[in-house]
Enzyme design. Structure first.
Site, PDB file in Angstrom:
ATOM      1  N   SER A 184       1.129  -1.158   0.010  1.00 29.67           N
ATOM      2  CA  SER A 184       0.078   0.142  -0.012  1.00 29.67           C
ATOM      3  C   SER A 184       0.935   1.393  -0.013  1.00 29.67           C
ATOM      4  O   SER A 184       1.778   1.212   0.745  1.00 29.67           O
ATOM      5  CB  SER A 184      -0.891   0.098   1.232  1.00 29.67           C
ATOM      6  OG  SER A 184      -1.410   1.353   1.487  1.00 29.67           O
ATOM      7  N   HIS A 221      -1.134  -1.090  -4.237  1.00 30.87           N
ATOM      8  CA  HIS A 221      -2.344  -0.993  -3.601  1.00 30.87           C
ATOM      9  C   HIS A 221      -2.384   0.801  -3.371  1.00 30.87           C
ATOM     10  O   HIS A 221      -1.586   1.030  -2.609  1.00 30.87           O
ATOM     11  CB  HIS A 221      -2.437  -1.711  -1.984  1.00 30.87           C
ATOM     12  CG  HIS A 221      -4.060  -1.389  -1.551  1.00 30.87           C
ATOM     13  ND1 HIS A 221      -4.885  -2.510  -1.926  1.00 30.87           N
ATOM     14  CD2 HIS A 221      -4.283  -0.881  -0.547  1.00 30.87           C
ATOM     15  CE1 HIS A 221      -6.049  -1.944  -0.960  1.00 30.87           C
ATOM     16  NE2 HIS A 221      -5.586  -1.411   0.011  1.00 30.87           N
ATOM     17  N   ASP A 239      -4.352   3.677  -1.547  1.00 28.84           N
ATOM     18  CA  ASP A 239      -5.626   3.952  -0.598  1.00 28.84           C
ATOM     19  C   ASP A 239      -6.019   5.305  -0.960  1.00 28.84           C
ATOM     20  O   ASP A 239      -5.581   6.201  -0.369  1.00 28.84           O
ATOM     21  CB  ASP A 239      -4.835   3.678   0.848  1.00 28.84           C
ATOM     22  CG  ASP A 239      -5.050   2.283   1.109  1.00 28.84           C
ATOM     23  OD1 ASP A 239      -3.819   1.850   1.890  1.00 28.84           O
ATOM     24  OD2 ASP A 239      -5.947   1.611   1.006  1.00 28.84           O
ATOM     25  N   MET A 286      -8.708   8.237   0.381  1.00 30.77           N
ATOM     26  CA  MET A 286      -9.445   8.438   1.579  1.00 30.77           C
ATOM     27  C   MET A 286     -10.085   9.916   1.377  1.00 30.77           C
ATOM     28  O   MET A 286      -9.296  10.811   1.116  1.00 30.77           O
ATOM     29  CB  MET A 286      -8.526   8.573   2.973  1.00 30.77           C
ATOM     30  CG  MET A 286      -7.958   7.082   3.085  1.00 30.77           C
ATOM     31  SD  MET A 286      -6.964   7.123   4.503  1.00 30.77           S
ATOM     32  CE  MET A 286      -6.347   5.327   4.548  1.00 30.77           C
ATOM     33  N   HIS A 309      -8.311   1.350  -3.665  1.00 32.69           N
ATOM     34  CA  HIS A 309      -9.218   1.065  -2.519  1.00 32.69           C
ATOM     35  C   HIS A 309      -9.983   2.241  -2.064  1.00 32.69           C
ATOM     36  O   HIS A 309      -8.958   3.231  -1.461  1.00 32.69           O
ATOM     37  CB  HIS A 309      -8.488   0.387  -1.405  1.00 32.69           C
ATOM     38  CG  HIS A 309      -9.107   0.258  -0.270  1.00 32.69           C
ATOM     39  ND1 HIS A 309      -8.479  -0.033   1.175  1.00 32.69           N
ATOM     40  CD2 HIS A 309     -10.548   0.066   0.236  1.00 32.69           C
ATOM     41  CE1 HIS A 309      -9.156  -0.284   2.199  1.00 32.69           C
ATOM     42  NE2 HIS A 309     -10.622  -0.070   1.554  1.00 32.69           N
ATOM     43  N   MET A 337     -11.910   4.430   0.091  1.00 31.52           N
ATOM     44  CA  MET A 337     -12.381   4.608   1.641  1.00 31.52           C
ATOM     45  C   MET A 337     -13.151   6.174   1.571  1.00 31.52           C
ATOM     46  O   MET A 337     -12.715   7.047   2.280  1.00 31.52           O
ATOM     47  CB  MET A 337     -11.467   4.703   2.588  1.00 31.52           C
ATOM     48  CG  MET A 337     -10.871   3.273   2.757  1.00 31.52           C
ATOM     49  SD  MET A 337      -9.231   3.216   3.648  1.00 31.52           S
ATOM     50  CE  MET A 337      -8.130   3.215   2.134  1.00 31.52           C
ATOM     51  N   MET A 342     -11.102  -5.785   5.513  1.00 32.59           N
ATOM     52  CA  MET A 342     -10.262  -5.004   6.521  1.00 32.59           C
ATOM     53  C   MET A 342      -9.885  -5.543   7.845  1.00 32.59           C
ATOM     54  O   MET A 342     -10.896  -6.163   8.587  1.00 32.59           O
ATOM     55  CB  MET A 342     -10.997  -3.742   6.889  1.00 32.59           C
ATOM     56  CG  MET A 342     -11.298  -2.889   5.642  1.00 32.59           C
ATOM     57  SD  MET A 342      -9.945  -2.487   4.537  1.00 32.59           S
ATOM     58  CE  MET A 342      -9.029  -1.443   5.745  1.00 32.59           C
ATOM     59  N   GLY A 389      -8.335   3.693   7.571  1.00 31.00           N
ATOM     60  CA  GLY A 389      -8.001   5.251   7.691  1.00 31.00           C
ATOM     61  C   GLY A 389      -6.433   5.265   7.915  1.00 31.00           C
ATOM     62  O   GLY A 389      -5.952   6.544   7.522  1.00 31.00           O
ATOM     63  N   PHE A 390      -5.889   4.560   8.504  1.00 29.42           N
ATOM     64  CA  PHE A 390      -4.367   4.693   8.718  1.00 29.42           C
ATOM     65  C   PHE A 390      -3.600   3.394   8.536  1.00 29.42           C
ATOM     66  O   PHE A 390      -4.107   2.212   8.867  1.00 29.42           O
ATOM     67  CB  PHE A 390      -4.134   5.051  10.171  1.00 29.42           C
ATOM     68  CG  PHE A 390      -4.926   6.284  10.457  1.00 29.42           C
ATOM     69  CD1 PHE A 390      -6.249   6.276  11.159  1.00 29.42           C
ATOM     70  CD2 PHE A 390      -4.537   7.790  10.077  1.00 29.42           C
ATOM     71  CE1 PHE A 390      -6.902   7.456  11.316  1.00 29.42           C
ATOM     72  CE2 PHE A 390      -5.112   8.632  10.487  1.00 29.42           C
ATOM     73  CZ  PHE A 390      -6.595   8.703  10.884  1.00 29.42           C
ATOM     74  N   GLY A 391      -2.330   3.609   8.318  1.00 28.13           N
ATOM     75  CA  GLY A 391      -1.246   2.383   8.243  1.00 28.13           C
ATOM     76  C   GLY A 391      -0.813   2.150   9.672  1.00 28.13           C
ATOM     77  O   GLY A 391      -1.109   2.921  10.668  1.00 28.13           O
ATOM     78  N   GLY A 392       0.069   1.112   9.721  1.00 25.61           N
ATOM     79  CA  GLY A 392       0.836   0.799  11.176  1.00 25.61           C
ATOM     80  C   GLY A 392      -0.109   0.262  12.153  1.00 25.61           C
ATOM     81  O   GLY A 392       0.266   0.470  13.421  1.00 25.61           O
ATOM     82  N   ASP A 424      -6.330  -6.822   4.282  1.00 21.20           N
ATOM     83  CA  ASP A 424      -5.707  -5.180   4.331  1.00 21.20           C
ATOM     84  C   ASP A 424      -5.769  -4.744   5.560  1.00 21.20           C
ATOM     85  O   ASP A 424      -6.954  -4.551   6.203  1.00 21.20           O
ATOM     86  CB  ASP A 424      -6.881  -4.489   3.418  1.00 21.20           C
ATOM     87  CG  ASP A 424      -6.080  -2.940   3.405  1.00 21.20           C
ATOM     88  OD1 ASP A 424      -7.025  -2.235   2.204  1.00 21.20           O
ATOM     89  OD2 ASP A 424      -5.136  -2.716   3.418  1.00 21.20           O
ATOM     90  N   GLY A 425      -4.656  -4.708   6.019  1.00 16.39           N
ATOM     91  CA  GLY A 425      -4.300  -3.878   7.471  1.00 16.39           C
ATOM     92  C   GLY A 425      -3.494  -4.878   8.545  1.00 16.39           C
ATOM     93  O   GLY A 425      -4.317  -5.968   9.045  1.00 16.39           O
ATOM     94  N   GLY A 426      -2.388  -4.583   8.864  1.00 13.95           N
ATOM     95  CA  GLY A 426      -1.445  -5.099   9.875  1.00 13.95           C
ATOM     96  C   GLY A 426      -1.105  -6.483   9.292  1.00 13.95           C
ATOM     97  O   GLY A 426      -0.497  -7.476  10.158  1.00 13.95           O
ATOM     98  N   GLY A 476       1.213  -2.281   3.942  1.00 16.30           N
ATOM     99  CA  GLY A 476       2.040  -0.863   4.134  1.00 16.30           C
ATOM    100  C   GLY A 476       3.246  -0.827   4.949  1.00 16.30           C
ATOM    101  O   GLY A 476       4.329  -1.027   4.343  1.00 16.30           O
ATOM    102  N   SER A 477       3.088  -0.727   6.279  1.00 14.37           N
ATOM    103  CA  SER A 477       4.131  -0.441   7.016  1.00 14.37           C
ATOM    104  C   SER A 477       5.141  -1.726   6.965  1.00 14.37           C
ATOM    105  O   SER A 477       6.493  -1.484   7.024  1.00 14.37           O
ATOM    106  CB  SER A 477       3.783  -0.329   8.309  1.00 14.37           C
ATOM    107  OG  SER A 477       2.664  -1.264   8.735  1.00 14.37           O
TER     108      SER A 477
HETATM  109  C1  DX5 Z   1      -5.939   1.472   6.070  1.00 12.97           C
HETATM  110  C2  DX5 Z   1      -5.352   1.052   4.503  1.00 12.97           C
HETATM  111  C3  DX5 Z   1      -4.560  -0.091   4.512  1.00 12.97           C
HETATM  112  C4  DX5 Z   1      -3.419   0.538   5.007  1.00 12.97           C
HETATM  113  C5  DX5 Z   1      -2.525  -0.713   5.288  1.00 12.97           C
HETATM  114  O1  DX5 Z   1      -6.927   2.210   6.056  1.00 12.97           O
HETATM  115  O2  DX5 Z   1      -6.874   0.656   3.708  1.00 12.97           O
HETATM  116  O3  DX5 Z   1      -4.314  -0.374   3.092  1.00 12.97           O
HETATM  117  O4  DX5 Z   1      -2.471   1.172   4.177  1.00 12.97           O
HETATM  118  O5  DX5 Z   1      -1.406  -0.346   6.194  1.00 12.97           O
HETATM  119  P1  DX5 Z   1      -0.274  -1.431   7.094  1.00 12.97           P
HETATM  120  O6  DX5 Z   1      -0.020  -2.585   6.411  1.00 12.97           O
HETATM  121  O7  DX5 Z   1       0.489  -0.807   7.805  1.00 12.97           O
HETATM  122  O8  DX5 Z   1      -1.483  -1.874   8.072  1.00 12.97           O
HETATM  123 ZN    ZN Z   2      -6.400  -0.510   1.707  1.00  8.07          ZN
END
Ligand code: DX5
Ligand code: ZN
Length: 232
Positions: free
Chosen positions: A12, A37, A39, A41, A70, A72, A141, A146-149, A176-178, A198-199
């Site tokens: 991402s 990917h 994102d 928002m 994606h 959002m 999800m 809303g956020f990475g990490g 998607d996420g973590g 992402g992270s």
């Molecule tokens: C969160 C995004 C994810 C996010 C994943 O709303 O949709 O794609 O970037 O980030 P990580 O992999 O760091 O959880």
């Molecule tokens: Zn995403």
């Protein structure tokens, strides 16, 4: 895009250097990303704001694999044509973004893109029961968007339920996420095949030294394809 259920790693770019998207996209693809990917928002559907159609259009020439967008955002329908024009290969809408997801998926396919539907952590798998022949991808999800990490939410039972509902339809299950080397085997053993990270991909690297991106992608892929040892 032909369908195959092999494992795909989709970094991402939310975790990329926002001053160097083109170079970051080229870097992750040269370091082994299967998809990119993106994102989007709107600061309304989620409490964060990233980029819109003009930026996605600017990303397009740098993406040689698959641009997995994606959304959002809410509403989605007024923007479908703009993302088609921007060059999205896959356009994913949140089922929670409005009352007419069935029509939204029809419109995404009608605009020539693959259609994805995303489920927030609180939305049950059953919500997509009547959408399985209208969608090419279900995005689960595993964080609140809303956020990475953020910390991974283990929704394995939901993933397993979706996998059984899909049967042999050509529908990806995207997580998607973590996602990282610890959580990847959990979700793959439950039935997922597309891993957004992402992270866990961007950490430790930079546009100037992208080698860490490749090492991170390989670590996630290796973990995803290793057998999960059931507790004794
Ligand atoms: C969160 C995004 C994810 C996010 C994943 O709303 O949709 O794609 O970037 O980030 P990580 O992999 O760091 O959880
Ligand atoms: Zn995403």
């Amino acid at each position: 895009m032909t369908f195959d259920r092999s494992i795909k790693i989709a970094p991402s770019i939310l975790s990329a250097d926002f001053a160097n998207f083109g170079a970051e996209i080229r870097a992750i693809e040269s370091e082994g990303a299967d998809w990119v990917h993106v994102d989007v928002m709107d600061g309304h559907f989620v409490p964060n704001l990233t980029f819109g159609p003009p930026a996605v259009k600017a990303f397009r020439p740098h993406v040689k694999t698959v641009m997995d967008v994606h959304l959002m955002i809410a509403p989605v329908d007024p923007f479908i044509d703009a993302y088609a024009e921007a060059g999205a290969d896959i356009l994913t809408a949140h089922i929670e973004a409005g009352p007419h997801i069935h029509r939204t998926l029809q419109a995404i396919r009608g605009a020539g893109m693959k259609a994805g539907v995303a489920l927030n952590p609180g939305t049950p798998a059953e919500a997509v029961e009547h959408l399985l022949d209208l969608t090419d991808l279900i995005c689960v999800m595993t964080v609140n968007p809303g956020f990475g990490g953020q910390k991974f939410l283990d929704l394995s039972s939901k993933i397993r339920k979706l996998r059984s509902m899909i049967g042999d339809r050509p529908v990806h299950i995207e997580i998607d996420g973590g996602v990282d080397p610890t959580t990847a085997p959990i979700v793959v053993s439950a039935g997922a095949n597309v891993l957004v990270a992402g992270s866990a991909v961007f950490r430790g690297g930079s546009v100037e030294s992208p080698a860490a991106y490749g090492a991170n992608i390989r670590a996630i892929r290796a973990a995803a394809t290793a057998p999960v040892h059931e507790p004794a």
